[in-house]
Scaffold this active site. Structure first.
Site, mmCIF file in Angstrom:
data_model
loop_
_atom_site.group_PDB
_atom_site.id
_atom_site.type_symbol
_atom_site.label_atom_id
_atom_site.label_comp_id
_atom_site.label_asym_id
_atom_site.label_seq_id
_atom_site.Cartn_x
_atom_site.Cartn_y
_atom_site.Cartn_z
ATOM 1 C CG HIS A 246 -1.745 -1.130 1.500
ATOM 2 N ND1 HIS A 246 -2.860 -1.423 0.744
ATOM 3 C CD2 HIS A 246 -1.690 -2.109 2.439
ATOM 4 C CE1 HIS A 246 -3.455 -2.512 1.203
ATOM 5 N NE2 HIS A 246 -2.766 -2.958 2.226
ATOM 6 C CG ASP A 247 1.920 2.809 3.683
ATOM 7 O OD1 ASP A 247 2.194 2.526 4.857
ATOM 8 O OD2 ASP A 247 0.768 3.157 3.310
#
Ligand code: RIB
Ligand code: CA
Length: 313
Positions: A246-247
């Site tokens: 995600h990040d």
């Protein structure tokens, strides 16, 4: 010209991978790293930021600042099942005593965000990969300063897909939906990187065994340890066969914006209690405080190569 960035994070494992990627990207200069309560309490977030900077031994000392220890609306929820009790899984990194790989800002993180936005008007990109509490506090205390940011790239929300902390809400927005609502309606130049696109990029056993493990350095070992990858059952912490990036994808969207296909959408965040708490809803086009760029598709092959090359140091 390198892009000047600040990363606001709640170091957990994918935040740590995002920091490694950002510091190793030739396109970026990471000016500061700010911590916020999220995956783990703020005390552990700040320890984890220092551990990752000790692992990275960046050629320059970024500023670090401690941010909010709770959301605007009280709902302290943490995620040890994904990130481990300490937030970095089994990874054993010594916080290097004495050798300071960072400078510590004496005030709260939101003050550093607005101060640096004013110091570098229309030059600074803020990458927010945790709950948006620090950004909301920055807007409350100095909206004019925050509006000098060039771009705000946010990992958060689930627009046309299921949530990951409830069926409706994504974790970062669920932890502080009031902050998310205030940031999304602020008029800041936002690019949103929601679960709709981050669920397209992940590590699995094949990538770990064929692409990560052969790198054979401290960063590749960190990926294996921090994600809790088990070579016997080919699973990550929590029993999953995939580990979502995600990040790191939010950082990828700044390194190479062409990775993303975007749509302009007007969004609302549910701040009332109940089962839809923290849910993102699309508003009829033209309604709502403002439309923002929402990333809905990514060139996942190209992104994965960017991520893997960042592990080679
Ligand atoms: O929903 C994913 C997000 O929540 C990521 O930023 C992860 O680190 C957690 O904070
Ligand atoms: Ca995060």
């Amino acid at each position: 010209m390198k892009k000047k960035v600040i990363i606001d994070c709640d170091v957990g494992v994918d935040d740590a991978l995002a920091l490694i990627q950002a510091f190793h990207a030739a396109e970026l200069e990471v000016m500061a790293v700010t911590g916020v309560n999220g995956n783990v309490p703020i005390e552990k977030v700040m320890i984890n930021i220092e551990k990752v900077l000790s692992l990275l031994q960046a050629p320059y000392q970024p500023m670090i600042a401690r941010g909010a220890d709770r959301p605007l609306q009280e709902s302290l929820v943490h995620t040890p099942s994904v990130h481990g009790e300490d937030g970095l899984g089994r990874a054993e990194i010594k916080r290097r005593e004495g050798a300071e790989w960072w400078q510590t800002w004496p005030g709260p993180a939101d003050g550093l965000l607005t101060r640096m936005a004013r110091q570098y008007p229309n030059e600074l990109t803020l990458i927010a990969i945790g709950p948006l509490t620090n950004l909301a506090l920055g807007l409350r205390k100095d909206a004019e300063g925050m509006n000098k940011l060039r771009e705000v790239v946010i990992m958060g929300g689930a627009v046309r897909t299921r949530g990951n902390i409830t069926p409706y809400a994504e974790f970062n927005f669920f932890i502080d939906p009031l902050a998310a609502a205030k940031v999304l309606e602020s008029g800041l130049p936002i690019t949103l990187v929601p679960l709709d696109v981050t669920h397209q990029v992940f590590l699995n056993a094949q990538i770990i065994e064929e692409r990560v493990r052969p790198i054979n350095n401290s960063l590749s070992q960190f990926v294996i340890d921090a994600t809790g990858y088990n070579p016997v059952n080919h699973q990550f912490r929590g029993g999953s066969k995939t580990f979502y990036l995600h990040d790191p994808l939010a950082v990828g969207a700044v390194i190479d914006p062409d990775l993303m296909s975007k749509e302009k959408l007007a969004l609302h965040v549910e701040t009332e209690g109940g089962k839809r708490y923290g849910q993102v809803r699309e508003l009829t086009a033209g309604k709502g405080p403002q439309s923002l760029e929402v990333c809905l598709r990514a060139n996942k092959e190209k992104f994965l190569e960017i991520f893997l090359s960042s592990l080679e140091g």
